[in-house]
Design an enzyme around this catalytic site. Sequence first.
Site, PDB file in Angstrom:
ATOM      1  N   ASP A   1       0.847  -1.069  -0.131  1.00 23.48           N
ATOM      2  CA  ASP A   1      -0.168  -0.058   0.031  1.00 23.48           C
ATOM      3  C   ASP A   1       0.807   1.316   0.109  1.00 23.48           C
ATOM      4  OD1 ASP A   1      -1.650   2.068   0.412  1.00 23.48           O
ATOM      5  OD2 ASP A   1      -2.914   1.219   2.032  1.00 23.48           O
TER       6      ASP A   1
ATOM      7  N   LYS B   1      -9.527   6.225  -9.733  1.00 23.62           N
ATOM      8  CA  LYS B   1      -9.551   7.147 -10.996  1.00 23.62           C
ATOM      9  C   LYS B   1     -10.978   7.250 -11.413  1.00 23.62           C
ATOM     10  CE  LYS B   1      -9.081   2.578 -13.664  1.00 23.62           C
ATOM     11  NZ  LYS B   1     -10.524   2.550 -14.157  1.00 23.62           N
TER      12      LYS B   1
ATOM     13  N   SER C   1      -4.169  12.920 -17.025  1.00 29.59           N
ATOM     14  CA  SER C   1      -5.233  12.733 -17.530  1.00 29.59           C
ATOM     15  C   SER C   1      -5.581  13.916 -18.445  1.00 29.59           C
ATOM     16  CB  SER C   1      -6.185  12.371 -16.547  1.00 29.59           C
ATOM     17  OG  SER C   1      -7.408  12.437 -17.009  1.00 29.59           O
TER      18      SER C   1
ATOM     19  N   TYR D   1     -11.231  14.126  -8.853  1.00 31.29           N
ATOM     20  CA  TYR D   1     -10.194  13.076  -9.510  1.00 31.29           C
ATOM     21  C   TYR D   1      -9.464  14.079 -10.384  1.00 31.29           C
ATOM     22  CZ  TYR D   1      -8.410  10.329 -13.173  1.00 31.29           C
ATOM     23  OH  TYR D   1      -7.354   9.741 -14.371  1.00 31.29           O
TER      24      TYR D   1
ATOM     25  N   LYS E   1      -5.123  15.086 -10.476  1.00 37.64           N
ATOM     26  CA  LYS E   1      -4.344  15.064 -11.713  1.00 37.64           C
ATOM     27  C   LYS E   1      -3.355  16.439 -11.861  1.00 37.64           C
ATOM     28  CE  LYS E   1      -4.586  10.577 -12.629  1.00 37.64           C
ATOM     29  NZ  LYS E   1      -3.441   9.719 -11.941  1.00 37.64           N
TER      30      LYS E   1
ATOM     31  N   PHE F   1      -6.329  10.344 -22.756  1.00 35.02           N
ATOM     32  CA  PHE F   1      -7.977  10.344 -22.923  1.00 35.02           C
ATOM     33  C   PHE F   1      -8.633   9.167 -22.433  1.00 35.02           C
ATOM     34  CE2 PHE F   1      -5.911  14.284 -24.508  1.00 35.02           C
ATOM     35  CZ  PHE F   1      -6.811  15.054 -24.632  1.00 35.02           C
ATOM     36  N   ASN F   2      -9.159   8.525 -23.130  1.00 38.90           N
ATOM     37  CA  ASN F   2     -10.127   7.435 -22.661  1.00 38.90           C
ATOM     38  C   ASN F   2      -9.654   5.943 -23.080  1.00 38.90           C
ATOM     39  OD1 ASN F   2     -11.572   9.906 -22.437  1.00 38.90           O
ATOM     40  ND2 ASN F   2     -13.178   8.588 -21.140  1.00 38.90           N
TER      41      ASN F   2
ATOM     42  N   GLY G   1     -19.894  16.326 -12.818  1.00 35.83           N
ATOM     43  CA  GLY G   1     -18.539  16.316 -13.089  1.00 35.83           C
ATOM     44  C   GLY G   1     -17.953  15.953 -14.586  1.00 35.83           C
TER      45      GLY G   1
END
Length: 340
Positions: A59, A86, A126, A151, A155, A180-181, A299
Amino acid sequence: MKKVLVTGGLGFIGSHTVVELQNEGFEVVIIDDLSNSSIDVLNGIVSITNQKPIFEKLDLKDKSSVELFFRKHNDIAGVIHFAANKAVGESVNKPLLYYENNLNTLIYLLNEILGLETSSFIFSSSCTVYGQADEMPITENAPIKPAESPYGNTKQIGEEIIRDTCKVNLDLNAIALRYFNPIGAHASSKIGELPIGVPQNLVPYITQTAAGLRSYLSVFGDDYPTPDGTCIRDYIHVVDLAKAHVFALQRLMNGRQDSNFETFNIGTGVGSSVLEVIKSFERVSGKSLNYKMTARREGDIVSAYADTKKANSILGWKSQLTLDDAMLSAWNWEKHIRNL
């Protein structure tokens, strides 16, 4: 072989990057706490590459454990940092979880990296750092606007932490990849996206709906100012994305960077709406998807797709795989894990 640490290396993007690193001859050490991943992913990596990376369950929020790890592995030549929470929607509901996990772990890692003989650091950033950009496609010079979610804010802050650290530690070389995605899965169907619980991302929700695990797919908003009313994103195949990390790491290790902190957009340069993604899935799978239009989700931004010229020309990297390629690989992966 140079030893590379991949944090979150059993996660979706991390596992595919481990495969690409091992294919390029790197020795890989994985840190993962298994909070959003499975140890079974390690078997998939080994099956694809015929190499077993070193694995440490750890962790990263435990500072003393991070210190002990780097004492044990003091010959690490590069670090690729994926380990983070994320999900945009979850971050809105659990901001403190995101700030603690995504920022503290980065700080603890950087503290230890500064003590290494060589310091090459790739940060998993991101496109959310841009917020709702004024112009499409989004270049790396687009203004960094107030984040739309905790989130996205982690970043932004993460990049600021690295930039400030690089300013006063000139031996630290870092690249933030603003992707991106990511979607899809490895062509072997031995690793892929494996969300625990209800998926927070579009594509695994699509494939789980098609597989009968979900009764229907919610499309969040059909009244956005886009051609079909649904949000537009730049969906990049995870294998293309994984390869970008190898290109970035080699750039740093070969001393080719223009400054000791650089940023690159990693995407396809093409925006696809949620409905276009659904149609792509139906096309490659031959299945009709049950979906319903629902209210917008807090969001979410309207549109985001990348200008990739900088990554193409300076990194020498370019996406190769299509949206249909990604959707077919995601469906093959879903069928594999469900024994369909």
